[in-house]
Scaffold this motif. Structure first.
Motif, PDB file in Angstrom:
ATOM      1  N   ARG A 268       0.777  -1.230   0.019  1.00 42.29           N
ATOM      2  CA  ARG A 268      -0.129  -0.006   0.166  1.00 42.29           C
ATOM      3  C   ARG A 268       0.961   1.414   0.081  1.00 42.29           C
ATOM      4  NH1 ARG A 268      -4.607   2.170   0.372  1.00 42.29           N
ATOM      5  NH2 ARG A 268      -5.247   4.018   1.763  1.00 42.29           N
ATOM      6  N   ILE A 269       1.999   1.094   0.827  1.00 44.54           N
ATOM      7  CA  ILE A 269       2.808   2.174   0.769  1.00 44.54           C
ATOM      8  C   ILE A 269       3.509   2.545  -0.523  1.00 44.54           C
ATOM      9  CG2 ILE A 269       4.889   3.549   2.090  1.00 44.54           C
ATOM     10  CD1 ILE A 269       3.974   1.986   4.500  1.00 44.54           C
ATOM     11  N   ASP A 270       3.901   1.582  -0.961  1.00 46.95           N
ATOM     12  CA  ASP A 270       4.553   1.585  -2.413  1.00 46.95           C
ATOM     13  C   ASP A 270       3.639   2.027  -3.370  1.00 46.95           C
ATOM     14  OD1 ASP A 270       6.487   0.046  -1.294  1.00 46.95           O
ATOM     15  OD2 ASP A 270       6.387  -1.937  -2.386  1.00 46.95           O
ATOM     16  N   GLY A 271       2.640   1.715  -3.313  1.00 42.67           N
ATOM     17  CA  GLY A 271       1.336   2.409  -4.489  1.00 42.67           C
ATOM     18  C   GLY A 271       1.201   3.569  -4.116  1.00 42.67           C
ATOM     19  N   ARG A 272       0.972   4.250  -2.871  1.00 40.51           N
ATOM     20  CA  ARG A 272       0.818   5.647  -2.631  1.00 40.51           C
ATOM     21  C   ARG A 272       2.158   6.518  -3.036  1.00 40.51           C
ATOM     22  NH1 ARG A 272      -1.621   8.430  -2.958  1.00 40.51           N
ATOM     23  NH2 ARG A 272      -1.886   9.711  -1.348  1.00 40.51           N
ATOM     24  N   LEU A 273       3.408   5.978  -2.759  1.00 43.67           N
ATOM     25  CA  LEU A 273       4.380   6.542  -3.474  1.00 43.67           C
ATOM     26  C   LEU A 273       4.636   6.924  -4.631  1.00 43.67           C
ATOM     27  CD1 LEU A 273       6.997   7.955  -2.440  1.00 43.67           C
ATOM     28  CD2 LEU A 273       8.217   5.563  -2.452  1.00 43.67           C
ATOM     29  N   LYS A 274       4.205   5.777  -5.510  1.00 46.85           N
ATOM     30  CA  LYS A 274       4.026   5.803  -6.951  1.00 46.85           C
ATOM     31  C   LYS A 274       2.987   7.064  -7.352  1.00 46.85           C
ATOM     32  CE  LYS A 274       5.783   1.087  -7.935  1.00 46.85           C
ATOM     33  NZ  LYS A 274       5.239  -0.312  -8.662  1.00 46.85           N
ATOM     34  N   ASP A 275       1.888   7.154  -6.457  1.00 45.96           N
ATOM     35  CA  ASP A 275       0.974   7.956  -6.814  1.00 45.96           C
ATOM     36  C   ASP A 275       1.296   9.381  -6.791  1.00 45.96           C
ATOM     37  OD1 ASP A 275      -1.032   6.076  -7.301  1.00 45.96           O
ATOM     38  OD2 ASP A 275      -2.011   6.226  -5.435  1.00 45.96           O
ATOM     39  N   VAL A 276       1.959   9.711  -5.734  1.00 46.96           N
ATOM     40  CA  VAL A 276       2.694  10.811  -5.401  1.00 46.96           C
ATOM     41  C   VAL A 276       3.726  11.346  -6.285  1.00 46.96           C
ATOM     42  CG1 VAL A 276       4.362  12.251  -3.904  1.00 46.96           C
ATOM     43  CG2 VAL A 276       2.357  10.996  -2.794  1.00 46.96           C
ATOM     44  N   GLY A 277       4.447  10.400  -6.957  1.00 47.57           N
ATOM     45  CA  GLY A 277       5.452  10.650  -8.146  1.00 47.57           C
ATOM     46  C   GLY A 277       4.890  11.071  -9.318  1.00 47.57           C
ATOM     47  N   GLU A 278       3.652  10.315  -9.581  1.00 50.11           N
ATOM     48  CA  GLU A 278       3.243  10.613 -10.849  1.00 50.11           C
ATOM     49  C   GLU A 278       2.316  12.082 -10.738  1.00 50.11           C
ATOM     50  OE1 GLU A 278       0.258   7.687 -11.328  1.00 50.11           O
ATOM     51  OE2 GLU A 278       1.733   6.185 -11.798  1.00 50.11           O
ATOM     52  N   GLY A 279       2.081  12.560  -9.378  1.00 50.78           N
ATOM     53  CA  GLY A 279       1.258  13.784  -9.279  1.00 50.78           C
ATOM     54  C   GLY A 279       2.207  14.954  -9.456  1.00 50.78           C
ATOM     55  N   ILE A 280       3.331  14.786  -8.905  1.00 54.20           N
ATOM     56  CA  ILE A 280       4.728  15.404  -9.090  1.00 54.20           C
ATOM     57  C   ILE A 280       4.957  15.970 -10.530  1.00 54.20           C
ATOM     58  CG2 ILE A 280       6.955  16.235  -8.439  1.00 54.20           C
ATOM     59  CD1 ILE A 280       5.098  16.797  -6.248  1.00 54.20           C
ATOM     60  N   ALA A 281       5.004  14.679 -11.246  1.00 56.41           N
ATOM     61  CA  ALA A 281       5.298  14.558 -12.562  1.00 56.41           C
ATOM     62  C   ALA A 281       4.527  15.618 -13.173  1.00 56.41           C
ATOM     63  CB  ALA A 281       5.465  13.354 -13.139  1.00 56.41           C
ATOM     64  N   ARG A 282       2.945  15.450 -13.278  1.00 58.03           N
ATOM     65  CA  ARG A 282       1.947  16.328 -13.998  1.00 58.03           C
ATOM     66  C   ARG A 282       2.080  17.929 -13.401  1.00 58.03           C
ATOM     67  NH1 ARG A 282      -0.977  11.436 -13.009  1.00 58.03           N
ATOM     68  NH2 ARG A 282      -2.099  12.569 -11.119  1.00 58.03           N
ATOM     69  N   SER A 283       2.213  17.958 -12.008  1.00 55.50           N
ATOM     70  CA  SER A 283       2.087  19.153 -11.611  1.00 55.50           C
ATOM     71  C   SER A 283       3.231  20.130 -11.969  1.00 55.50           C
ATOM     72  CB  SER A 283       2.201  19.078  -9.935  1.00 55.50           C
ATOM     73  OG  SER A 283       0.829  18.552  -9.379  1.00 55.50           O
ATOM     74  N   TYR A 284       4.514  19.319 -12.266  1.00 59.23           N
ATOM     75  CA  TYR A 284       5.851  20.288 -12.411  1.00 59.23           C
ATOM     76  C   TYR A 284       6.247  20.021 -13.794  1.00 59.23           C
ATOM     77  CZ  TYR A 284       5.826  21.814  -7.800  1.00 59.23           C
ATOM     78  OH  TYR A 284       5.711  22.541  -6.443  1.00 59.23           O
ATOM     79  N   ASN A 285       5.467  19.209 -14.825  1.00 61.77           N
ATOM     80  CA  ASN A 285       5.804  18.917 -16.283  1.00 61.77           C
ATOM     81  C   ASN A 285       7.278  18.132 -16.073  1.00 61.77           C
ATOM     82  OD1 ASN A 285       5.540  18.716 -18.873  1.00 61.77           O
ATOM     83  ND2 ASN A 285       6.452  20.692 -19.345  1.00 61.77           N
ATOM     84  N   ALA A 286       7.534  17.420 -15.301  1.00 58.18           N
ATOM     85  CA  ALA A 286       8.666  16.774 -14.936  1.00 58.18           C
ATOM     86  C   ALA A 286       8.695  15.349 -15.366  1.00 58.18           C
ATOM     87  CB  ALA A 286       9.353  16.883 -13.750  1.00 58.18           C
TER      88      ALA A 286
END
Length: 386
Positions: A268-286
């Motif tokens: 579950r923690i693994d999955g949430r960490l990936k979600d955060v990474g995807e959100g940062i990628a979209r938010s910062y165009n990175a």
């Protein structure tokens, strides 16, 4: 010519010899040779020794039972840590920068004491001792299992192992139902944007800012996505970004670790960490890449029936100090073997002011014979059961 059963004085000397020659994961050549020499000196009537060409520092020893109903496994780890010893002991590490700072020298010595006893007193059930390399890194238990080591007469029906604990009195046995050690996952996160001049941020894509936002959001995973009565940890311990104060960093690299008391929680923690990474990628165009590596470091989840039986014995044994312990967030690759073969891990108290992985760790050697006595007593009792 065989030796007598290893005495307490001899076991203490063996521990000191092993302490002086610590070696890192998969490089335990001198340790392997020393262990083999001690084992070869024991009564060989019931013993078979097996080496593994693909895992050359490992050793397996089988003691044939006289009327076996099962095969009982006992595992001990043999590697050391990249720590510079500061104990000042006369038998301190002779290998600069390497130390038995996790007490594996104690683990090995106790295992040899147990093996020595059963080499002279043939057990009722078969015993398989696994002297395992690479516990601290490289998940040696998983490597051995995937090589098919535990097959046929070498496969235990149940597995046991100990870990020393400086917070418990010397010789005490500590255990608990459920999870004893957390599972661990290595975390690597790479963020890629666009570098540029500090005076023109509009022409760059700053990964220091993106990394800072990611780190802040990661702190909410345990506090807001995990049941507060359960345990989980995310620690991001390393951050690298930038080259000079007036240049915007176009990339950043973060390293950390996840700890969880059940495999479901880790996932579950693994999955949430990936979600955060995807959100940062979209938010910062990175471009954000989250790489997770658990390897063999699964939670050490003790088998209920076998653990209940071990607790029953340790509580009732007149010469054993039994302590019920709490789960620990430290990792141990015995969890992988317990995910394949039912078993139990327990603590052996070594009473020291210094903690595990400390450069000043100095376990109380009185724990060695107490540990041998408690475990040989338990195994003998186990063999009387159906």
């Amino acid at each position: 010519m065989k030796m007598a059963v290893l005495t307490e004085d001899r076991l203490i000397q063996i521990r000191r010899d092993l302490h002086a020659i610590p070696e890192l994961a998969l490089a335990e050549k001198r340790t392997h040779a020393y262990l083999k020499r001690i084992i070869d000196g024991l009564d060989q009537r019931f013993i078979t020794v097996k080496t593994i060409p693909e895992l050359p520092t490992a050793l397996l020893v089988r003691v044939a039972g006289r009327q076996p109903k099962r095969t009982i496994g006992y595992r001990t780890d043999i590697d050391a840590l990249p720590v510079s010893e500061q104990t000042g002991l006369p038998f301190a590490s002779k290998n600069p920068g390497v130390m038995h700072a996790c007490g594996h020298d104690i683990h090995m010595t106790v295992a040899l004491g147990i093996l020595s006893y059963f080499s002279e007193h043939q057990p009722e059930d078969n015993l398989v001792f696994f002297f395992q390399p690479a516990e601290e890194s490289r998940n040696g238990g998983k490597l051995a299992y995937e090589l098919g080591v535990f097959q046929g007469k070498w496969r235990p029906d149940e597995f046991y192992g100990l870990h020393d604990n400086p917070d418990l009195p010397a010789g005490a046995i500590g255990v608990r139902m459920g999870t004893l050690f957390a599972g661990t996952t290595e975390v690597n996160i790479d963020l890629v944007g666009k570098g540029g001049h500090a005076a023109y941020p509009q022409d760059a894509n700053d990964m220091v800012v993106a990394a800072a936002q990611l780190i802040g959001q990661v702190q909410t995973i345990v506090s807001r996505s995990i049941d507060p009565i359960e345990g989980g940890v995310i620690t991001l311990g390393k951050l690298e970004a930038g080259t000079i104060r007036n240049v915007i960093a176009g990339s950043a690299h973060i390293e950390g670790t996840i700890r969880g008391l059940t495999q479901a929680m880790i996932e579950r923690i693994d999955g949430r960490l990936k979600d955060v990474g995807e959100g940062i990628a979209r938010s910062y165009n990175a471009e954000v890449t989250v790489t997770l590596n658990q390897g063999g470091y699964l939670p050490v989840e003790n088998n209920p029936a076998l653990t209940k039986n071990l607790i029953r014995y340790m509580k009732g044994a007149p010469d054993v100090t039994y302590i019920e312990t709490k789960p620990a967030m430290t990792g141990e690759d015995f969890g992988y073997l317990l995910s394949k073969i039912p078993g139990t891990m327990f603590w052996l108290g070594v009473e020291d002011k210094s903690q595990l992985h400390s450069a000043t760790l100095n376990p109380d050697e009185r724990a060695i014979q107490s540990g041998v006595n408690a475990i040989t007593g338990f195994l003998t009792d186990r063999m009387t059961q159906n």
